[in-house]
Design a protein around this motif. Structure first.
Motif, PDB file in Angstrom:
ATOM      1  N   ASN A 241     -64.507 -49.792 -51.637  1.00 20.40           N
ATOM      2  CA  ASN A 241     -65.604 -50.760 -51.760  1.00 20.40           C
ATOM      3  C   ASN A 241     -66.398 -50.464 -53.028  1.00 20.40           C
ATOM      4  O   ASN A 241     -67.513 -49.941 -52.978  1.00 20.40           O
ATOM      5  N   PHE A 242     -65.773 -50.748 -54.161  1.00 21.54           N
ATOM      6  CA  PHE A 242     -66.390 -50.445 -55.453  1.00 21.54           C
ATOM      7  C   PHE A 242     -67.537 -51.407 -55.755  1.00 21.54           C
ATOM      8  O   PHE A 242     -67.524 -52.560 -55.341  1.00 21.54           O
ATOM      9  N   ARG A 243     -68.507 -50.936 -56.488  1.00 22.71           N
ATOM     10  CA  ARG A 243     -69.637 -51.756 -56.920  1.00 22.71           C
ATOM     11  C   ARG A 243     -69.744 -51.658 -58.441  1.00 22.71           C
ATOM     12  O   ARG A 243     -69.579 -50.574 -59.018  1.00 22.71           O
ATOM     13  N   TRP A 244     -70.009 -52.800 -59.060  1.00 23.54           N
ATOM     14  CA  TRP A 244     -70.064 -52.862 -60.520  1.00 23.54           C
ATOM     15  C   TRP A 244     -71.443 -53.316 -60.984  1.00 23.54           C
ATOM     16  O   TRP A 244     -72.052 -54.205 -60.395  1.00 23.54           O
ATOM     17  N   PHE A 245     -71.917 -52.690 -62.049  1.00 25.05           N
ATOM     18  CA  PHE A 245     -73.136 -53.104 -62.770  1.00 25.05           C
ATOM     19  C   PHE A 245     -74.340 -53.214 -61.832  1.00 25.05           C
ATOM     20  O   PHE A 245     -75.045 -54.230 -61.827  1.00 25.05           O
ATOM     21  N   GLU A 246     -74.549 -52.177 -61.053  1.00 31.04           N
ATOM     22  CA  GLU A 246     -75.686 -52.156 -60.127  1.00 31.04           C
ATOM     23  C   GLU A 246     -76.998 -52.227 -60.904  1.00 31.04           C
ATOM     24  O   GLU A 246     -77.179 -51.554 -61.918  1.00 31.04           O
ATOM     25  N   GLY A 247     -77.898 -53.059 -60.423  1.00 33.39           N
ATOM     26  CA  GLY A 247     -79.185 -53.225 -61.085  1.00 33.39           C
ATOM     27  C   GLY A 247     -79.180 -54.249 -62.202  1.00 33.39           C
ATOM     28  O   GLY A 247     -80.239 -54.613 -62.718  1.00 33.39           O
ATOM     29  N   GLY A 248     -77.988 -54.717 -62.587  1.00 33.03           N
ATOM     30  CA  GLY A 248     -77.903 -55.708 -63.658  1.00 33.03           C
ATOM     31  C   GLY A 248     -78.135 -57.110 -63.126  1.00 33.03           C
ATOM     32  O   GLY A 248     -77.872 -57.402 -61.962  1.00 33.03           O
ATOM     33  N   ARG A 249     -78.649 -57.983 -63.975  1.00 34.93           N
ATOM     34  CA  ARG A 249     -78.905 -59.376 -63.591  1.00 34.93           C
ATOM     35  C   ARG A 249     -78.267 -60.300 -64.627  1.00 34.93           C
ATOM     36  O   ARG A 249     -78.531 -60.186 -65.825  1.00 34.93           O
ATOM     37  N   THR A 250     -77.406 -61.190 -64.147  1.00 39.43           N
ATOM     38  CA  THR A 250     -76.787 -62.174 -65.032  1.00 39.43           C
ATOM     39  C   THR A 250     -76.591 -63.455 -64.239  1.00 39.43           C
ATOM     40  O   THR A 250     -76.962 -63.528 -63.069  1.00 39.43           O
ATOM     41  N   ASN A 251     -76.031 -64.472 -64.871  1.00 44.82           N
ATOM     42  CA  ASN A 251     -75.851 -65.758 -64.223  1.00 44.82           C
ATOM     43  C   ASN A 251     -74.634 -66.445 -64.826  1.00 44.82           C
ATOM     44  O   ASN A 251     -74.533 -66.572 -66.053  1.00 44.82           O
ATOM     45  N   ALA A 252     -73.715 -66.867 -63.958  1.00 43.70           N
ATOM     46  CA  ALA A 252     -72.483 -67.491 -64.433  1.00 43.70           C
ATOM     47  C   ALA A 252     -72.768 -68.768 -65.212  1.00 43.70           C
ATOM     48  O   ALA A 252     -72.144 -69.022 -66.258  1.00 43.70           O
ATOM     49  N   ALA A 253     -73.700 -69.589 -64.722  1.00 42.95           N
ATOM     50  CA  ALA A 253     -73.980 -70.855 -65.391  1.00 42.95           C
ATOM     51  C   ALA A 253     -74.548 -70.635 -66.784  1.00 42.95           C
ATOM     52  O   ALA A 253     -74.196 -71.348 -67.732  1.00 42.95           O
ATOM     53  N   PHE A 254     -75.448 -69.646 -66.937  1.00 50.16           N
ATOM     54  CA  PHE A 254     -75.997 -69.383 -68.264  1.00 50.16           C
ATOM     55  C   PHE A 254     -74.886 -68.969 -69.225  1.00 50.16           C
ATOM     56  O   PHE A 254     -74.839 -69.425 -70.375  1.00 50.16           O
ATOM     57  N   ASN A 255     -73.996 -68.107 -68.769  1.00 51.61           N
ATOM     58  CA  ASN A 255     -72.923 -67.639 -69.637  1.00 51.61           C
ATOM     59  C   ASN A 255     -71.901 -68.716 -69.937  1.00 51.61           C
ATOM     60  O   ASN A 255     -71.266 -68.710 -70.989  1.00 51.61           O
ATOM     61  N   GLU A 256     -71.737 -69.677 -69.037  1.00 46.56           N
ATOM     62  CA  GLU A 256     -70.776 -70.749 -69.257  1.00 46.56           C
ATOM     63  C   GLU A 256     -71.347 -71.895 -70.084  1.00 46.56           C
ATOM     64  O   GLU A 256     -70.591 -72.573 -70.791  1.00 46.56           O
ATOM     65  N   LEU A 257     -72.661 -72.106 -70.004  1.00 46.38           N
ATOM     66  CA  LEU A 257     -73.241 -73.284 -70.638  1.00 46.38           C
ATOM     67  C   LEU A 257     -74.375 -72.970 -71.611  1.00 46.38           C
ATOM     68  O   LEU A 257     -74.260 -73.225 -72.815  1.00 46.38           O
ATOM     69  N   ASP A 258     -75.473 -72.442 -71.071  1.00 40.81           N
ATOM     70  CA  ASP A 258     -76.701 -72.324 -71.851  1.00 40.81           C
ATOM     71  C   ASP A 258     -76.519 -71.611 -73.175  1.00 40.81           C
ATOM     72  O   ASP A 258     -76.990 -72.072 -74.214  1.00 40.81           O
TER      73      ASP A 258
END
Length: 375
Positions: free
Chosen positions: A103-120
């Motif tokens: 049960n691996f966890r990646w980039f704990e504490g990080g905040r991102t958004n798929a829509a921002f990275n795809e569009l904005d």
């Protein structure tokens, strides 16, 4: 708006360098991943994604440049930002957590958004006029294009237009009461609105389950329940082989009206069997519920008739044991049938995209036109 006389053409793509040119490159990269997966993938994620970071008390969307700086845009004003965050800065507290494998966890504490990275970020970087996607409808005009044929509907949607439509859908979802972590289901034909609503959901952190338009109403019903969807987004219809294929009336309405979650059905059954008017002992009531539960095992949602068939099996078995008589069985059947009719609503709303302009569309209180929400 799209101007057919001056279609937006995508730029010629720039070839990207593949870092894996030889087996030695592959072995080196694999060794780096095995030695420190967080550092390896963190370097890629820092360069290829934008992360929401606090810079001097203000939120900003930043990614790491080739020069090692963190640059992007202010999250509120969209003003360019170049932040001096130091060489060791990372927008997460821990890139890789393997303490509870697998049960691996990646980039704990990080905040991102798929829509921002795809569009904005592409629009903010000056690429808003580029084509995001080209929609070609299923209807075909054999006489078009000098007899070679062409789709009746062909629309170029720019990144900027897609961003605008997605933002409008995001606001509409919020007005329906949805927030980050809520779930919805999409059952739509291949139309631009499908992308607008899915991008809008990503934008505000709403989880969506896309259900292929060729699936049955039973499958849609199961997926709605499995996802815990609060609303369903569908269309009046779509085109297939130049014919109108209904969506709302063929899939969404039957999925919501004809099927009941097994957990709900069994709950209503158990509660009604306890009624004093049926004259069942606690043991007989429990045995009857157990038989129906076994009959429905493995199902997610069922038709009310499936519950009644399971009940019929229970009444037959218990009748042979002398625990219920014919008159009692009749009263039980009527009572359970009445209870199943009054099941609670499955979803809060059904959003309908008006694509094929189906006449005399059956309309329910839960239905709302998508364009009424986004205009």
């Amino acid at each position: 708006m799209y101007d057919p006389a001056a279609p937006l053409r995508p730029p010629v793509p720039r070839p990207e360098f593949n870092p894996v040119a030889t087996r030695a490159d592959w072995d080196r990269m694999r060794a780096e991943v095995m030695a420190d997966p967080g550092a390896f993938h963190g370097d890629i994620a820092g360069r290829n994604l934008h992360w929401l970071v606090d810079v001097a008390g203000r939120p900003a969307w930043l990614s790491r440049t080739e020069a090692g700086q963190w640059a992007g845009w202010d999250a509120e004003t969209a003003a360019p930002v170049v932040a001096d965050l130091g060489a060791d800065f990372a927008p997460w507290t821990r890139a890789f957590n393997g303490d509870d494998a697998p049960n691996f966890r990646w980039f704990e504490g990080g905040r991102t958004n798929a829509a921002f990275n795809e569009l904005d970020r592409h629009v903010l970087a000056g690429h808003g006029a580029e084509t995001a996607f080209i929609f070609e409808g299923d209807r075909w005009d054999l006489a078009a294009n000098n007899g070679r044929g062409a789709p009746v509907d062909c629309v170029y949607v720019s990144r900027r237009q897609l961003l605008l439509e997605a933002a409008k859908c995001a606001v509409a979802l919020q007005r329906l009461g949805l927030k980050a972590g809520d779930r919805i289901a999409l059952n739509m034909p291949n139309v631009p609105a499908q992308l607008y609503w899915s991008e809008g959901a990503k934008r505000i952190g709403v989880i969506y389950t896309p259900v292929f338009g060729g699936f049955s109403d039973k499958t849609l019903s199961d997926r709605i329940h499995d996802a815990g969807a609060r609303i369903v987004i569908t269309a009046d219809g779509g085109y297939r082989n130049a014919q109108v294929v209904p969506f709302k009336t063929a899939y969404t309405d039957p999925a919501l009206d004809n099927y009941v979650p097994v957990t709900v059905a069994l709950g209503l059954l158990s509660e009604r069997l306890k009624g004093n008017d049926l004259g069942l002992s606690a043991e007989t009531s429990s045995a009857m519920a157990d038989i129906v539960t076994t009959a429905l095992k493995g199902e997610v949602t069922v038709e009310r008739g499936d519950v009644m068939r399971g009940l019929g099996r229970a009444l037959a078995e218990l009748g042979k044991e002398g625990l219920v008589d014919a008159a009692q069985s009749a009263r039980i059947r009527i009572a359970i049938a009445e209870a199943l009719v009054s099941t609670p609503p499955r979803v809060e709303a059904v959003v309908v995209a008006n694509h094929t302009h189906v006449p005399d569309l059956v309309w329910r209180d839960r239905d709302v036109w998508g364009h009424d929400l986004t205009n």
